[in-house]
Scaffold this motif. Structure first.
Motif, PDB file in Angstrom:
ATOM      1  N   LEU A  20      36.332  27.792  51.418  1.00  0.00           N
ATOM      2  CA  LEU A  20      36.878  29.095  51.795  1.00  0.00           C
ATOM      3  C   LEU A  20      38.053  28.894  52.743  1.00  0.00           C
ATOM      4  O   LEU A  20      37.923  28.235  53.776  1.00  0.00           O
ATOM      5  CB  LEU A  20      35.795  29.942  52.478  1.00  0.00           C
ATOM      6  N   PRO A  21      39.240  29.424  52.418  1.00  0.00           N
ATOM      7  CA  PRO A  21      40.404  29.229  53.294  1.00  0.00           C
ATOM      8  C   PRO A  21      40.167  29.792  54.695  1.00  0.00           C
ATOM      9  O   PRO A  21      39.497  30.816  54.873  1.00  0.00           O
ATOM     10  CB  PRO A  21      41.518  30.005  52.572  1.00  0.00           C
ATOM     11  N   VAL A  22      40.736  29.125  55.676  1.00  0.00           N
ATOM     12  CA  VAL A  22      40.546  29.539  57.062  1.00  0.00           C
ATOM     13  C   VAL A  22      41.165  30.908  57.323  1.00  0.00           C
ATOM     14  O   VAL A  22      40.741  31.631  58.234  1.00  0.00           O
ATOM     15  CB  VAL A  22      41.130  28.468  58.014  1.00  0.00           C
ATOM     16  N   MET A  37      43.809  32.961  47.206  1.00  0.00           N
ATOM     17  CA  MET A  37      43.332  31.797  46.469  1.00  0.00           C
ATOM     18  C   MET A  37      44.405  31.274  45.511  1.00  0.00           C
ATOM     19  O   MET A  37      45.191  32.054  44.965  1.00  0.00           O
ATOM     20  CB  MET A  37      42.068  32.143  45.674  1.00  0.00           C
ATOM     21  N   GLU A  38      44.405  29.969  45.303  1.00  0.00           N
ATOM     22  CA  GLU A  38      45.269  29.382  44.292  1.00  0.00           C
ATOM     23  C   GLU A  38      44.716  29.726  42.911  1.00  0.00           C
ATOM     24  O   GLU A  38      43.498  29.888  42.737  1.00  0.00           O
ATOM     25  CB  GLU A  38      45.338  27.866  44.469  1.00  0.00           C
ATOM     26  N   PRO A  39      45.578  29.861  41.906  1.00  0.00           N
ATOM     27  CA  PRO A  39      45.086  30.155  40.554  1.00  0.00           C
ATOM     28  C   PRO A  39      44.071  29.115  40.088  1.00  0.00           C
ATOM     29  O   PRO A  39      44.222  27.926  40.348  1.00  0.00           O
ATOM     30  CB  PRO A  39      46.355  30.116  39.698  1.00  0.00           C
ATOM     31  N   GLY A  40      43.027  29.592  39.413  1.00  0.00           N
ATOM     32  CA  GLY A  40      42.026  28.683  38.873  1.00  0.00           C
ATOM     33  C   GLY A  40      41.002  28.187  39.870  1.00  0.00           C
ATOM     34  O   GLY A  40      40.271  27.235  39.585  1.00  0.00           O
ATOM     35  N   ALA A  87      41.590  34.670  42.847  1.00  0.00           N
ATOM     36  CA  ALA A  87      42.919  35.269  42.806  1.00  0.00           C
ATOM     37  C   ALA A  87      42.902  36.472  41.869  1.00  0.00           C
ATOM     38  O   ALA A  87      42.216  36.456  40.837  1.00  0.00           O
ATOM     39  CB  ALA A  87      43.946  34.243  42.323  1.00  0.00           C
ATOM     40  N   PRO A  88      43.626  37.549  42.202  1.00  0.00           N
ATOM     41  CA  PRO A  88      43.625  38.733  41.333  1.00  0.00           C
ATOM     42  C   PRO A  88      44.009  38.433  39.890  1.00  0.00           C
ATOM     43  O   PRO A  88      43.493  39.059  38.959  1.00  0.00           O
ATOM     44  CB  PRO A  88      44.651  39.653  42.000  1.00  0.00           C
TER      45      PRO A  88
END
Length: 345
Positions: A20-22, A37-40, A87-88
């Motif tokens: 989980l990103p900070v 989030m980065e794709p994928g 990611a959306p």
């Protein structure tokens, strides 16, 4: 992939789990931010997420501490643990729920809970957040979805040595000319963890990139004097160091912390820059160079002012540390919470 728990319809593209990103809980500025989030990829929030929202007085100190909160917060989320964030652009087969469009001014902020439904059966499955000040994300509602195992199993975790080749550089200065908000969040979380390890004693900060983002905050929040604890950077690819506190990376895939005595966790991409960035400075040469000549075109971006950690991330991180119950650290927490834009924030 993730599917609807009601009808089994697939709701996402194939995704791989990461830490989980900070900056997942960060609110920054008043502009539209990019995807969290980065794709994928997907991450799991171990904390309760979303409504029902309850005040600190309603929850009570004993229950709050049982849930991992050791200092007051304005509102505590009462939703389920284990919300999955993606990611959306990785969402499939969902529709917006009429009337569930709460937001501040530019989009959805998710304050009222799920606002996306399964297109096939109408079950509430996710919360989309894309308002200004928020990182854009879709949070899958844990009771409404289930995970479909990949045919090839979970992906292998990238070794520490191979990470630099797979991850792009995250510079401290954003393309818009300001300090990168991800840096502001990462340093704020590390600063809170560092303070919890100090017992209120002075800390000396080494010169270089670490001083650019940590020294001003540490000198503002901790007393000066001797003896002082020492701070250094440690981790993969660096020689062994001897220091009381060491900034070490957290693996971006599994969240594993580089083991070291006195470890203070720092997001990998920020740690990497502090550990290996070597600023190019002009040095005297043998010949003369015209005043109008530049070696770099365009020249490197310069900081717009002193680095300011994200006060919201700082307070939230500190509130989840049991050490915040110590009188000196609780006073510091309450001071920042009540006057969030006071130095160094």
């Amino acid at each position: 992939m993730f599917a609807c728990a009601g009808c089994g319809a697939v709701l996402t593209v194939p995704v791989s789990r990461v830490a989980l990103p900070v900056h997942a809980g960060q609110l920054y500025g008043h502009d539209l931010l990019g995807p969290l989030m980065e794709p994928g990829t997907y991450a799991v929030n171990p904390e309760p997420f979303g409504p029902p929202w309850r005040t600190w007085d309603e929850v009570g100190a004993a229950e709050a501490q049982a849930r991992g909160w050791y200092a007051p917060a304005h509102l505590l989320p009462g939703g389920p643990r284990g919300a999955v964030v993606i990611a959306p652009g990785d969402v499939r087969g969902t529709v917006f729920i009429p009337g569930c469009s709460a937001g501040y001014c530019c989009g959805l902020d998710g304050r009222d809970g799920p606002n996306l439904a399964c297109e096939r059966c109408g079950r509430e499955v996710a919360t989309r957040i894309d308002d200004c000040s928020y990182w854009q994300a879709v949070w899958l509602h844990p009771p409404a979805v289930h995970r479909l195992a990949g045919a090839d199993g979970p992906p292998a975790v990238t070794s520490w040595e191979a990470l630099p080749a797979q991850r792009p550089v995250l510079p401290p200065i954003h393309p818009d000319g300001w300090w990168n908000p991800i840096w502001a969040a990462a340093v704020a979380a590390a600063l809170a963890d560092l303070l919890a390890e100090t017992d209120g004693t002075p800390v000396t900060v080494p010169d270089g990139p670490v001083a650019d983002v940590f020294r001003r905050s540490i000198e503002t929040l901790l007393p000066a004097g001797t003896p002082a604890r020492t701070l250094a950077v440690a981790g993969p690819g660096l020689p062994d160091v001897t220091a009381d506190l060491v900034l070490v990376p957290r693996h971006p895939q599994n969240g594993e912390l580089w083991p070291a005595p006195g470890a203070v966790p720092l997001a990998y991409d920020v740690w990497r820059h502090l550990a290996f960035h070597r600023e190019r400075r002009p040095v005297p040469g043998a010949g003369a160079m015209p005043d109008e000549a530049r070696r770099d075109d365009p020249p490197p971006r310069q900081p717009p002012g002193p680095f300011r950690p994200d006060w919201g991330i700082f307070v939230a991180t500190l509130a989840r540390r049991p050490e915040v119950r110590r009188p000196w650290l609780r006073r510091l927490h309450d001071r920042v919470r009540s006057r969030p834009y006071r130095e160094p924030f």
